[in-house]
Motif scaffolding. Structure first.
Motif, PDB file in Angstrom:
ATOM      1  N   THR A   1     -19.072 -44.400  -5.150  1.00  0.00           N
ATOM      2  CA  THR A   1     -17.727 -44.637  -4.623  1.00  0.00           C
ATOM      3  C   THR A   1     -16.823 -43.433  -4.852  1.00  0.00           C
ATOM      4  O   THR A   1     -16.872 -42.791  -5.912  1.00  0.00           O
ATOM      5  CB  THR A   1     -17.090 -45.868  -5.308  1.00  0.00           C
ATOM      6  OG1 THR A   1     -17.888 -47.014  -5.026  1.00  0.00           O
ATOM      7  CG2 THR A   1     -15.673 -46.104  -4.835  1.00  0.00           C
ATOM      8  N   VAL A   2     -16.006 -43.140  -3.869  1.00  0.00           N
ATOM      9  CA  VAL A   2     -14.904 -42.187  -3.994  1.00  0.00           C
ATOM     10  C   VAL A   2     -13.605 -42.982  -3.951  1.00  0.00           C
ATOM     11  O   VAL A   2     -13.388 -43.780  -3.023  1.00  0.00           O
ATOM     12  CB  VAL A   2     -14.917 -41.142  -2.858  1.00  0.00           C
ATOM     13  CG1 VAL A   2     -13.662 -40.259  -2.911  1.00  0.00           C
ATOM     14  CG2 VAL A   2     -16.173 -40.281  -2.930  1.00  0.00           C
ATOM     15  N   ILE A   3     -12.754 -42.804  -4.944  1.00  0.00           N
ATOM     16  CA  ILE A   3     -11.448 -43.476  -4.959  1.00  0.00           C
ATOM     17  C   ILE A   3     -10.407 -42.564  -4.322  1.00  0.00           C
ATOM     18  O   ILE A   3     -10.327 -41.367  -4.630  1.00  0.00           O
ATOM     19  CB  ILE A   3     -11.012 -43.825  -6.394  1.00  0.00           C
ATOM     20  CG1 ILE A   3     -11.925 -44.904  -6.979  1.00  0.00           C
ATOM     21  CG2 ILE A   3      -9.561 -44.308  -6.424  1.00  0.00           C
ATOM     22  CD1 ILE A   3     -11.596 -45.278  -8.420  1.00  0.00           C
ATOM     23  N   VAL A   4      -9.609 -43.126  -3.410  1.00  0.00           N
ATOM     24  CA  VAL A   4      -8.485 -42.414  -2.800  1.00  0.00           C
ATOM     25  C   VAL A   4      -7.215 -43.160  -3.202  1.00  0.00           C
ATOM     26  O   VAL A   4      -7.029 -44.318  -2.840  1.00  0.00           O
ATOM     27  CB  VAL A   4      -8.614 -42.347  -1.263  1.00  0.00           C
ATOM     28  CG1 VAL A   4      -7.491 -41.492  -0.684  1.00  0.00           C
ATOM     29  CG2 VAL A   4      -9.980 -41.793  -0.860  1.00  0.00           C
TER      30      VAL A   4
ATOM     31  N   GLN B   1     -17.618 -43.901   9.701  1.00  0.00           N
ATOM     32  CA  GLN B   1     -18.129 -44.428   8.440  1.00  0.00           C
ATOM     33  C   GLN B   1     -18.533 -43.282   7.507  1.00  0.00           C
ATOM     34  O   GLN B   1     -19.282 -42.388   7.896  1.00  0.00           O
ATOM     35  CB  GLN B   1     -19.339 -45.337   8.661  1.00  0.00           C
ATOM     36  CG  GLN B   1     -19.840 -45.982   7.368  1.00  0.00           C
ATOM     37  CD  GLN B   1     -21.128 -46.761   7.556  1.00  0.00           C
ATOM     38  OE1 GLN B   1     -21.876 -46.541   8.512  1.00  0.00           O
ATOM     39  NE2 GLN B   1     -21.405 -47.685   6.641  1.00  0.00           N
ATOM     40  N   PRO B   2     -18.052 -43.272   6.274  1.00  0.00           N
ATOM     41  CA  PRO B   2     -18.370 -42.191   5.351  1.00  0.00           C
ATOM     42  C   PRO B   2     -19.755 -42.369   4.729  1.00  0.00           C
ATOM     43  O   PRO B   2     -20.337 -43.455   4.767  1.00  0.00           O
ATOM     44  CB  PRO B   2     -17.278 -42.311   4.290  1.00  0.00           C
ATOM     45  CG  PRO B   2     -16.958 -43.779   4.283  1.00  0.00           C
ATOM     46  CD  PRO B   2     -17.106 -44.243   5.703  1.00  0.00           C
ATOM     47  N   GLU B   3     -20.259 -41.312   4.136  1.00  0.00           N
ATOM     48  CA  GLU B   3     -21.555 -41.373   3.480  1.00  0.00           C
ATOM     49  C   GLU B   3     -21.489 -42.249   2.232  1.00  0.00           C
ATOM     50  O   GLU B   3     -22.383 -43.054   1.984  1.00  0.00           O
ATOM     51  CB  GLU B   3     -22.014 -39.961   3.114  1.00  0.00           C
ATOM     52  CG  GLU B   3     -23.433 -39.871   2.581  1.00  0.00           C
ATOM     53  CD  GLU B   3     -24.472 -40.232   3.628  1.00  0.00           C
ATOM     54  OE1 GLU B   3     -25.585 -40.662   3.241  1.00  0.00           O
ATOM     55  OE2 GLU B   3     -24.183 -40.107   4.844  1.00  0.00           O
ATOM     56  N   ARG B   4     -20.415 -42.093   1.441  1.00  0.00           N
ATOM     57  CA  ARG B   4     -20.232 -42.916   0.248  1.00  0.00           C
ATOM     58  C   ARG B   4     -19.141 -43.966   0.507  1.00  0.00           C
ATOM     59  O   ARG B   4     -18.294 -43.811   1.388  1.00  0.00           O
ATOM     60  CB  ARG B   4     -19.816 -42.055  -0.952  1.00  0.00           C
ATOM     61  CG  ARG B   4     -20.932 -41.176  -1.520  1.00  0.00           C
ATOM     62  CD  ARG B   4     -20.452 -40.480  -2.796  1.00  0.00           C
ATOM     63  NE  ARG B   4     -21.550 -39.814  -3.501  1.00  0.00           N
ATOM     64  CZ  ARG B   4     -21.769 -38.502  -3.486  1.00  0.00           C
ATOM     65  NH1 ARG B   4     -20.971 -37.694  -2.811  1.00  0.00           N
ATOM     66  NH2 ARG B   4     -22.789 -37.994  -4.164  1.00  0.00           N
ATOM     67  N   THR B   5     -19.157 -45.018  -0.298  1.00  0.00           N
ATOM     68  CA  THR B   5     -18.123 -46.049  -0.209  1.00  0.00           C
ATOM     69  C   THR B   5     -16.779 -45.472  -0.652  1.00  0.00           C
ATOM     70  O   THR B   5     -16.703 -44.669  -1.587  1.00  0.00           O
ATOM     71  CB  THR B   5     -18.503 -47.252  -1.099  1.00  0.00           C
ATOM     72  OG1 THR B   5     -19.653 -47.873  -0.527  1.00  0.00           O
ATOM     73  CG2 THR B   5     -17.380 -48.255  -1.200  1.00  0.00           C
ATOM     74  N   LEU B   6     -15.720 -45.893   0.037  1.00  0.00           N
ATOM     75  CA  LEU B   6     -14.368 -45.455  -0.298  1.00  0.00           C
ATOM     76  C   LEU B   6     -13.563 -46.640  -0.820  1.00  0.00           C
ATOM     77  O   LEU B   6     -13.561 -47.712  -0.204  1.00  0.00           O
ATOM     78  CB  LEU B   6     -13.657 -44.870   0.929  1.00  0.00           C
ATOM     79  CG  LEU B   6     -14.355 -43.712   1.648  1.00  0.00           C
ATOM     80  CD1 LEU B   6     -13.510 -43.251   2.837  1.00  0.00           C
ATOM     81  CD2 LEU B   6     -14.627 -42.552   0.697  1.00  0.00           C
ATOM     82  N   LEU B   7     -12.889 -46.454  -1.934  1.00  0.00           N
ATOM     83  CA  LEU B   7     -11.964 -47.451  -2.464  1.00  0.00           C
ATOM     84  C   LEU B   7     -10.559 -46.879  -2.358  1.00  0.00           C
ATOM     85  O   LEU B   7     -10.221 -45.895  -3.021  1.00  0.00           O
ATOM     86  CB  LEU B   7     -12.285 -47.777  -3.929  1.00  0.00           C
ATOM     87  CG  LEU B   7     -11.300 -48.723  -4.626  1.00  0.00           C
ATOM     88  CD1 LEU B   7     -11.294 -50.098  -3.958  1.00  0.00           C
ATOM     89  CD2 LEU B   7     -11.623 -48.846  -6.114  1.00  0.00           C
TER      90      LEU B   7
END
Length: 499
Positions: free
Chosen positions: A301-304, A338-344
């Motif tokens: 996950t990448v957090i924004v 759609q991104p490669e990793r999940t985004l939070l």
């Protein structure tokens, strides 16, 4: 400021004129309009590389409508609070989080919700106050009391019994080598500060000087912040005595009166009166509004993050960051993006409230994030026009931003530099490891933390208005961050966080 007072003295005005002939202050600058005329400024249009024309959610005009909606919550709050804004624990902040949740759900984000937490310490909040120069027989025929409307109490200020009336003593500028040998016991000390950028840059010496004045017996301190206009300035804290910031116009009036009163032998008769009703509130509630976009690799996950709260209209701190956060959520919610990793995505609370840090509470309330998150990106102060001092002016470009990467990973820096060149995002060329602000709460995740940020002259002032935000700048930021997130989401984890 001193030059203005010296010129005034040469006029030879006597105490027969109200306030020794000093022009009265014009009142608080309109806190919903820019303090300088920016109507003729036209920032360069955003760069849209070939193939990205269809990314309509990232256009400046679309994002600006969201920014207007965000700032509207602050404007409405002014009708109910003297210290207004999207302040965590109060109605306007709650309404802002409800709006963000609605946008996340409308974008189709999975698991969109608002998580609520309780402050871990009491919150200082000013309910009512005034700083008034008191007229008397020596201040001139027809002189009336003058309320300095730009006065704003600094955090932690308390007045156990009021009103407080005391003589005034001018103690020079915060840049002076030392405090003058002046008797401030039982007096209200007046000092000036001339920020090179925002008042933020003067925090240490302004506060330390105020504390020393308190030790010498001053009963209050007035900080004259020399910038354009007559703004509320919400900065500094824990001065040791009641402490207020004054805008430039009120400060000019006050220092002129002090100089002319001294020349007329009336300085000892000059008095100011201070009132302050400040509450210490327990148990305030903060919020983090979150939403998830599943990536092709759901296990990482990448957090924004962007903080949703702010004092006054808070268009640049942090309306612009929050509006871009919402734009990115819509953009990545589309299947084609759609991104490669999940985004939070996180609209965090409590940035400006002690014991209410949103990111810290998010990490505590969601232990499953530990081990899954690979990077945290913070969006803050990202599209304001460039205001500068000496002379005070504004330019048709965005405020340059420092870019911080907590671990200084070359792979992250490379992505940012490619994004700068691709979109013209106004980052300073020398990156650093500095990540002051919201990212501190994410430290327990032990992952790289990244942000672009500035603290220009409008930072933490009532001059942080909607019209100071560059519409092309909003688009530059959104397109840069969409590129940055996409590239980071497919960068190997060992490159993001080399050990």
């Amino acid at each position: 400021m001193a030059a203005v007072a010296t010129i005034a003295l040469s006029i030879g005005v006597t105490a027969q004129s109200p306030w020794f002939g000093a022009p009265l202050p014009t009142g608080l600058s309109d806190p919903h309009r820019p303090i300088l005329d920016i109507s003729s400024l036209t920032p360069a249009p955003a760069i849209v590389p070939a193939g990205e024309e269809a990314h309509r959610d990232l256009t400046g005009a679309v994002i600006r409508k969201d920014l207007e909606a965000i700032v509207a919550y602050s404007k409405a709050d002014r009708a109910h609070q003297k210290a207004w804004g999207r302040i965590t624990g109060f109605r306007a902040a709650d309404e802002t989080h409800a709006w963000v949740l609605q946008q996340f759900k409308a974008a189709g984000m999975r698991d969109a919700e608002t998580q609520t937490y309780t402050a871990t310490q009491a919150t200082w909040y000013p309910k009512n106050w005034s700083v008034k120069l008191v007229a008397n027989a020596t201040t001139g025929t027809g002189a009336r009391d003058v309320i300095l409307e730009s006065a704003f109490p600094t955090s932690g200020s308390q007045l156990a019994q009021g009103p407080l009336r005391a003589p005034l003593v001018f103690v020079g500028a915060t840049t002076d080598a030392a405090l003058p040998d002046a008797d401030v016991k039982g007096a209200i000390a007046v000092q000036t500060l001339h920020p090179a950028a925002g008042a933020f840059s003067e925090r240490t010496r302004t506060t330390e000087r105020a504390r020393e004045l308190a030790k010498r017996g001053a009963v209050a301190v007035l900080n004259i912040v020399e910038q354009a206009g007559n703004m509320h300035v919400r900065d500094f804290s824990n001065c040791g005595v009641p402490c207020f910031n004054l805008g430039t116009d009120d400060g000019r009036f006050l220092t002129t009166v002090l100089e002319r009163a001294k020349a007329n032998g009336a300085i000892t008769d000059l008095r100011a009166e201070i009132t302050l009703d400040a509450a210490t509130l327990e148990g305030l509630k903060g919020h983090n509004t979150i939403g998830t976009i599943r990536g092709r690799r759901e296990e990482e996950t990448v957090i924004v993050n962007a903080h949703a709260d702010g004092w006054f209209d808070a268009a640049g701190d942090n309306g612009d960051g929050l509006a871009v956060l919402v734009a990115l959520a819509r953009h990545f919610s589309k299947p084609a993006n759609q991104p490669e990793r999940t985004l939070l995505f996180v609209a965090s609370g409590g940035h400006h409230g002690g014991g209410m840090n949103g990111p810290g509470n998010l990490v505590t309330m969601n232990p499953q994030l530990k081990g899954k998150v690979v990077l945290v990106l913070n969006l803050e102060h990202i599209a304001q026009l460039r205001f500068q001092n000496d002379p005070f002016r504004v330019e048709a470009t965005e405020q340059p931003m420092g870019f911080g990467i907590s671990n200084e990973a070359p792979a992250i820096a490379d992505v940012a530099k490619r994004g700068m060149q691709r979109y013209g995002f106004n980052l300073r060329s020398n990156f650093s490891s500095s990540i002051a602000g919201d990212l501190g709460g994410y430290a327990p995740l032990d992952v790289p933390r990244v942000q672009a940020i500035h603290s220009g002259p409008m930072y933490h002032t009532s001059g942080d208005t909607l019209d100071t935000i560059s519409t092309p700048g909003l688009e530059r930021a959104a397109r840069f961050y969409a590129f940055f997130i996409s590239e980071i989401a497919k960068t190997d984890r060992t490159a993001l966080n080399p050990k």
